[in-house]
Scaffold this active site. Structure first.
Site, short mmCIF file in Angstrom:
data_model
loop_
_atom_site.label_atom_id
_atom_site.label_comp_id
_atom_site.label_asym_id
_atom_site.label_seq_id
_atom_site.Cartn_x
_atom_site.Cartn_y
_atom_site.Cartn_z
N ASP A 1 1.13 2.37 2.98
CA ASP A 1 1.77 3.66 2.78
C ASP A 1 3.28 3.44 2.77
OD1 ASP A 1 2.21 6.32 2.48
OD2 ASP A 1 1.26 6.95 4.35
N GLU B 1 0.53 5.44 -1.78
CA GLU B 1 -0.50 5.07 -0.81
C GLU B 1 -1.70 4.48 -1.52
OE1 GLU B 1 -2.98 7.21 2.84
OE2 GLU B 1 -2.04 8.42 1.28
#
Length: 448
Positions: A11, A106
């Site tokens: 992320d 992500e």
């Protein structure tokens, strides 16, 4: 269930805001808030410097301004975000052929598909993950990421959260149940505010409480399917595979207006503009759309969606706009429109005949009270099933890229009263000077 921590989750930290700080040296180390900058805008991303003041994604922008009035409020540059995302996804696919993007910032990576990596053992996998983090920073020009390693998608994503920001965290296989036990129930996928409130009301505050609760109790509180799912996750049982590609089910653009609109010609012009953006995204994906959708949100927050399926499939903006205009014509907008969205679905890679036969196929609608504040694309609120595009600023909105014939590239600091203020700097130049120009200055132009 896997016996090795072979799923990696990455992320990018405060992605939109971090890209802005990377490209705007004067904002580095300072609070930056990206989102809708109008009265009804919402926060897409806040830098960590802004989060100290309690600013977070999905917060109304007026509240963010109240909490952190000295922040830089920017409207967002999605081309820059997409470019950085493509660089990162390229690094992940070089590591393993099995990469599942969740959003621009992500993704999951299945290391089982990269035997040379997973056979290294836990220490070796951590070393590879550390090298990946360093490569992300170098390749993107300074962006940081958090990485989690675990035996399932749930655990890998949780590991990322435990290591934020700029962290690397591994949950050892066999320790998952004990690691998640003290955490709040809200860490479980599918537990939003409503479900969390139901569970807390009956004394189930932590994952450990769920582990000890009889399955029948969970089913009684949240239903059979959801209860069983939570029972499995509370015991760290998650066998969902990493899916290499996520098929886009729809492509859409939404506009939230500062004042409610009732002029049909004005709304029609907005539909035309948004249809062009949607069509461009359809063409970029080498797809064609069979269904055109129109969404409006009224002044009282009533949400109305209309859709029409074509006798064929199209990637033409004119066709999308014509259908959306017809759908709008059938609606009563006398009370005012606060949000309008144009979208397409039924995506296919095959062009079909009869592209201009706009006879009605199926019309669907849902009229309901929507009490949430509308949001645009966010790197922290994930909607992997929908590809959504925020408009590039059509005016001199804060943060937009500009160029001047004499001073070179810069970005909009602010505008008003017929003037625009620009800071001339780039990621490579260091902090640059600020100058003000007339809006119609022929030497100054927005970058495409």
């Amino acid at each position: 269930m896997r016996t090795r921590a072979s799923i990696l989750h990455l992320d990018l930290d405060a992605f939109f805001a971090s890209v802005e700080q990377r490209d705007k040296p004067s904002l580095r180390g300072k609070p930056v808030i990206v989102g809708g900058v109008g009265q009804r805008g919402v926060v897409s991303t806040a830098s960590y410097e802004a989060r100290v003041f309690g600013v977070h994604s999905a917060m109304p922008m007026w509240e963010a301004r109240r909490r952190c009035p000295h922040a830089a409020f920017l409207s967002g540059r999605f081309r820059a975000y997409r470019q950085a995302s493509e660089q990162v996804m390229g690094l992940l696919r070089a590591l393993s052929p099995r990469v599942e993007p969740l959003s621009l910032d992500e993704a999951f990576v299945d290391l089982e598909a990269a035997e040379s990596v997973v056979e290294l053992g836990a220490a070796g996998v951590q070393r590879v993950a550390a090298e990946l983090k360093a490569a992300v920073t170098e390749t993107t020009g300074g962006l940081h990421s958090s990485v989690g390693l675990g035996s399932s998608k749930f655990i890998a994503k949780l590991a990322t959260e435990l290591g934020k920001p700029d962290g690397l965290h591994l949950v050892e296989p066999g320790t998952e149940v004990s690691v998640i036990a003290p955490l709040p129930v809200s860490v479980l996928p599918g537990v939003g505010p409503v479900t969390a409130e139901k569970l807390i009301r009956v004394g189930l505050r932590t994952v450990g409480d769920l582990q000890a609760a009889p399955l029948a109790d969970l089913v009684r509180e949240v239903g059979k399917a959801h209860g069983r799912g939570l029972h499995e996750l509370a015991h760290a049982r998650d066998d969902r595979p990493v899916v290499p590609e996520r098929e886009a089910k729809s492509i859409s653009v939404e506009d939230t207006f500062e004042t409610d609109l009732t002029d049909r010609d004005q709304l029609g012009s907005i539909i035309d503009r948004d249809a062009r953006l949607v069509a461009r995204r359809v063409r970029e994906a080498a797809l064609f759309a069979r269904t055109v959708q129109l969404k409006i949100k009224m002044a009282d927050f009533t949400s109305i969606t209309r859709a029409r399926t074509l006798d064929g499939a199209t990637d033409r903006a004119e066709t999308i706009a014509a259908v959306a205009r017809e759908l709008l014509a059938a609606l009563d907008i006398a009370d005012g429109v606060r949000l309008l969205g144009v979208g397409v679905s039924g995506l296919t890679d095959i062009a079909q005949e009869h592209l201009f036969d706009l006879t009605a196929g199926s019309d669907s609608h849902d009229d309901h009270l929507a009490l949430e504040v509308p949001t645009s694309g966010s790197d922290e609120q994930k909607h992997p099933e929908r590809v959504s595009e925020e408009r590039r600023p059509a005016a001199w909105t804060p943060g937009a890229d500009v160029t001047h014939n004499a001073y070179g590239p810069g970005w909009v600091w602010g505008s008003g009263l017929g003037r625009v203020t620009v800071r001339f700097e780039t990621a490579e130049t260091g902090v640059g000077p600020v100058r003000t120009f007339a809006l119609d200055d022929p030497d100054l132009a927005l970058m495409p």
